[in-house]
Write a protein that holds these residues in place. Structure first.
Motif, PDB file in Angstrom:
ATOM      1  N   GLY A   8       0.820  -1.204   0.000  1.00  0.00           N
ATOM      2  CA  GLY A   8       0.000   0.000   0.000  1.00  0.00           C
ATOM      3  C   GLY A   8       0.849   1.246   0.000  1.00  0.00           C
ATOM      4  N   LYS A   9       0.261   2.333   0.440  1.00  0.00           N
ATOM      5  CA  LYS A   9       0.918   3.631   0.419  1.00  0.00           C
ATOM      6  C   LYS A   9       2.077   3.712   1.404  1.00  0.00           C
ATOM      7  CE  LYS A   9      -2.901   6.565  -0.964  1.00  0.00           C
ATOM      8  NZ  LYS A   9      -3.741   7.700  -0.557  1.00  0.00           N
ATOM      9  N   VAL A  10       3.070   4.497   1.010  1.00  0.00           N
ATOM     10  CA  VAL A  10       4.175   4.847   1.898  1.00  0.00           C
ATOM     11  C   VAL A  10       3.775   6.137   2.605  1.00  0.00           C
ATOM     12  CG1 VAL A  10       6.613   5.454   2.036  1.00  0.00           C
ATOM     13  CG2 VAL A  10       5.851   3.773   0.350  1.00  0.00           C
ATOM     14  N   ASP A  11       3.721   6.110   3.918  1.00  0.00           N
ATOM     15  CA  ASP A  11       3.354   7.290   4.689  1.00  0.00           C
ATOM     16  C   ASP A  11       4.503   8.300   4.707  1.00  0.00           C
ATOM     17  OD1 ASP A  11       0.826   6.295   5.333  1.00  0.00           O
ATOM     18  OD2 ASP A  11       1.512   5.401   7.220  1.00  0.00           O
ATOM     19  N   ALA A  29       7.224   0.736   5.044  1.00  0.00           N
ATOM     20  CA  ALA A  29       5.838   0.679   4.588  1.00  0.00           C
ATOM     21  C   ALA A  29       5.442  -0.754   4.256  1.00  0.00           C
ATOM     22  CB  ALA A  29       5.636   1.583   3.377  1.00  0.00           C
ATOM     23  N   GLU A  72       2.433  -2.596   6.031  1.00  0.00           N
ATOM     24  CA  GLU A  72       1.292  -3.025   5.223  1.00  0.00           C
ATOM     25  C   GLU A  72       1.067  -4.535   5.304  1.00  0.00           C
ATOM     26  OE1 GLU A  72      -1.049  -1.523   3.386  1.00  0.00           O
ATOM     27  OE2 GLU A  72      -0.389   0.559   3.602  1.00  0.00           O
ATOM     28  N   ASP A  99      10.347   2.854   1.968  1.00  0.00           N
ATOM     29  CA  ASP A  99       9.617   1.809   1.244  1.00  0.00           C
ATOM     30  C   ASP A  99       9.573   0.521   2.055  1.00  0.00           C
ATOM     31  OD1 ASP A  99       9.349   3.580  -0.866  1.00  0.00           O
ATOM     32  OD2 ASP A  99      10.716   2.504  -2.194  1.00  0.00           O
ATOM     33  N   LEU A 112       4.272   2.024  -8.471  1.00  0.00           N
ATOM     34  CA  LEU A 112       4.343   0.734  -7.798  1.00  0.00           C
ATOM     35  C   LEU A 112       5.799   0.305  -7.702  1.00  0.00           C
ATOM     36  CD1 LEU A 112       2.830  -1.813  -6.715  1.00  0.00           C
ATOM     37  CD2 LEU A 112       2.825  -2.639  -9.075  1.00  0.00           C
ATOM     38  N   ASP A 155      10.423   1.129 -11.157  1.00  0.00           N
ATOM     39  CA  ASP A 155       9.181   1.786 -10.769  1.00  0.00           C
ATOM     40  C   ASP A 155       8.162   1.576 -11.879  1.00  0.00           C
ATOM     41  OD1 ASP A 155      10.473   2.760  -8.535  1.00  0.00           O
ATOM     42  OD2 ASP A 155      10.695   4.799  -9.307  1.00  0.00           O
ATOM     43  N   ARG A 182       0.024  10.331  -9.880  1.00  0.00           N
ATOM     44  CA  ARG A 182       0.314  10.477  -8.452  1.00  0.00           C
ATOM     45  C   ARG A 182       0.762   9.193  -7.760  1.00  0.00           C
ATOM     46  NH1 ARG A 182      -4.747  12.878  -5.881  1.00  0.00           N
ATOM     47  NH2 ARG A 182      -3.369  12.898  -4.091  1.00  0.00           N
ATOM     48  N   ALA A 183       0.819   8.095  -8.495  1.00  0.00           N
ATOM     49  CA  ALA A 183       1.140   6.822  -7.841  1.00  0.00           C
ATOM     50  C   ALA A 183       2.075   5.983  -8.700  1.00  0.00           C
ATOM     51  CB  ALA A 183      -0.133   6.037  -7.559  1.00  0.00           C
TER      52      ALA A 183
END
Length: 101
Positions: free
Chosen positions: A10-13, A21, A25, A18, A52, A43, A49-50
């Motif tokens: 999921g998202k990295v806060d 996270a 997750e 990485d 993986l 990547d 905006r995203a």
């Protein structure tokens, strides 16, 4: 995207690496503690905006449970293409094959 399959994560806060996270997750989604082993590929851009990033990992504690999903499944190399991967995960799947050999 019910019925589709995805890799855990999921998202990295903000302020989180990485790897941190991924550990968080996997604990939240699967109830396991893991140790990231190796980054797979580069990547993969999902949107403006995203992106993986995928890692292999070793389970160091616990048995995976489907806490946030309908099911989970271990796949052998021969089964990698037997599930309906979500579009964002599809390009990653061939990159996993060397780690499964």
């Amino acid at each position: 995207m019910a019925g589709g399959w995805e890799l855990p994560g999921g998202k990295v806060d903000p302020g989180e690496s990485d790897e941190d996270a991924l550990v968080r997750e996997c604990h939240e989604e699967l109830a396991v503690k893991i140790r990231p082993v190796r980054r797979v590929g580069g990547d993969w851009r999902l949107s403006d905006r995203a992106l993986l990033r995928v890692w292999t990992a070793e389970i160091v504690e616990g048995e995976p449970q489907a806490l946030e999903h309908l099911a989970l499944r271990w796949l052998t190399i021969d089964e990698l293409y037997d599930v309906a991967w979500l579009p964002g995960d599809r390009p990653v799947i061939p990159e996993l094959e060397p780690d499964l050999r």
